[in-house]
Write a protein that holds these residues in place. Structure first.
Motif, PDB file in Angstrom:
ATOM      1  N   UNK A 134       0.665  -1.162   0.073  1.00 30.05           N
ATOM      2  CA  UNK A 134      -0.017   0.099  -0.065  1.00 30.05           C
ATOM      3  C   UNK A 134       0.742   1.017   0.272  1.00 30.05           C
ATOM      4  N   UNK A 135       0.269   2.498  -0.632  1.00 32.20           N
ATOM      5  CA  UNK A 135       1.375   3.536  -0.605  1.00 32.20           C
ATOM      6  C   UNK A 135       1.525   4.051   0.857  1.00 32.20           C
ATOM      7  N   UNK A 136       0.743   3.837   1.647  1.00 35.28           N
ATOM      8  CA  UNK A 136       0.856   4.187   2.858  1.00 35.28           C
ATOM      9  C   UNK A 136       2.031   3.530   3.955  1.00 35.28           C
ATOM     10  N   UNK A 137       2.209   2.389   3.416  1.00 33.51           N
ATOM     11  CA  UNK A 137       3.470   1.402   4.146  1.00 33.51           C
ATOM     12  C   UNK A 137       4.649   1.633   3.118  1.00 33.51           C
ATOM     13  N   UNK A 138       4.591   2.246   2.042  1.00 27.26           N
ATOM     14  CA  UNK A 138       5.823   2.576   1.226  1.00 27.26           C
ATOM     15  C   UNK A 138       6.445   3.811   1.977  1.00 27.26           C
ATOM     16  N   UNK A 140       4.750   6.724   5.003  1.00 28.63           N
ATOM     17  CA  UNK A 140       3.680   7.217   5.892  1.00 28.63           C
ATOM     18  C   UNK A 140       3.180   8.592   5.349  1.00 28.63           C
ATOM     19  N   UNK A 141       3.783   9.490   5.179  1.00 29.19           N
ATOM     20  CA  UNK A 141       3.705  10.687   4.776  1.00 29.19           C
ATOM     21  C   UNK A 141       2.656  10.911   3.399  1.00 29.19           C
ATOM     22  N   UNK A 142       2.491   9.741   2.726  1.00 25.64           N
ATOM     23  CA  UNK A 142       1.634   9.698   1.533  1.00 25.64           C
ATOM     24  C   UNK A 142       0.265  10.384   1.682  1.00 25.64           C
ATOM     25  N   UNK A 143      -0.086  11.244   1.078  1.00 25.02           N
ATOM     26  CA  UNK A 143      -1.470  11.849   0.840  1.00 25.02           C
ATOM     27  C   UNK A 143      -2.387  11.155   0.034  1.00 25.02           C
ATOM     28  N   UNK A 144      -3.315  10.476   0.439  1.00 26.32           N
ATOM     29  CA  UNK A 144      -4.309   9.620  -0.001  1.00 26.32           C
ATOM     30  C   UNK A 144      -4.922  10.465  -0.846  1.00 26.32           C
ATOM     31  N   UNK A 145      -5.525  10.099  -2.376  1.00 27.98           N
ATOM     32  CA  UNK A 145      -6.307  11.003  -3.385  1.00 27.98           C
ATOM     33  C   UNK A 145      -7.668  11.238  -2.512  1.00 27.98           C
ATOM     34  N   UNK A 146      -8.069  10.291  -1.768  1.00 25.72           N
ATOM     35  CA  UNK A 146      -9.564  10.277  -1.041  1.00 25.72           C
ATOM     36  C   UNK A 146      -9.398  11.569  -0.012  1.00 25.72           C
ATOM     37  N   UNK A 147      -8.342  12.170   0.286  1.00 26.30           N
ATOM     38  CA  UNK A 147      -8.293  12.700   1.550  1.00 26.30           C
ATOM     39  C   UNK A 147      -9.057  14.425   1.053  1.00 26.30           C
TER      40      UNK A 147
END
Length: 147
Positions: A134-138, A140-147
């Protein structure tokens, strides 16, 4: 009569002399937009490489101007792409390439700060897809497109 060396001009037509660059070449302002964009991508690759260096050892990161799309392509212009490595004779195969397309990314970003965030998220998504995470595991500062 004054001699003129062919091809060499000592002064411009107004007599002020030849003009040189306004800033030294090492100054950040003298770098082109393309060079600054490549710096943003390289900084982000270095940052992600500190955490995922071993997994990304055979991944090559490149920047291209625009993606090659077919004339009948009807969809959003891709910002990046992961290309599988092609085998070379006598070697175990070429590395996987992650390509970031400069012009579409710049067109989508609203400024320097947003450009950096967009490049970060794009690279995180491509790396996550490549590693099956998952992008969050790569990152942690990843901004999900759903945010």
């Amino acid at each position: 009569m004054r001699s003129r060396v062919s091809g060499v001009r000592r002064r411009d037509r107004h007599g002020r002399g030849l003009r040189g660059p306004l800033t030294p070449p090492q100054a950040p302002v003298s770098r082109s937009r393309a060079e600054r964009f490549e710096d943003v991508v390289a900084d982000e690759v270095r940052r992600l490489g500190r955490r995922w260096g071993r997994e990304l050892a055979r991944v090559e990161f490149t920047v291209e101007e625009v993606p090659e799309v077919e004339p009948w392509f009807d969809g959003p212009v891709p910002l990046g792409q992961t290309l599988a490595g092609r085998g070379r004779s006598g070697r175990g195969g070429a590395p996987v390439r992650i390509v970031v397309y400069r012009r579409p990314v710049e067109a989508r970003a609203g400024g320097e700060q947003e450009l950096g965030r967009l490049v970060r998220d794009l690279l995180v998504e491509e790396i996550a897809d490549l590693l099956g995470l998952s992008p969050e595991s790569v990152d942690p500062s990843y901004d999900s497109p759903d945010d």
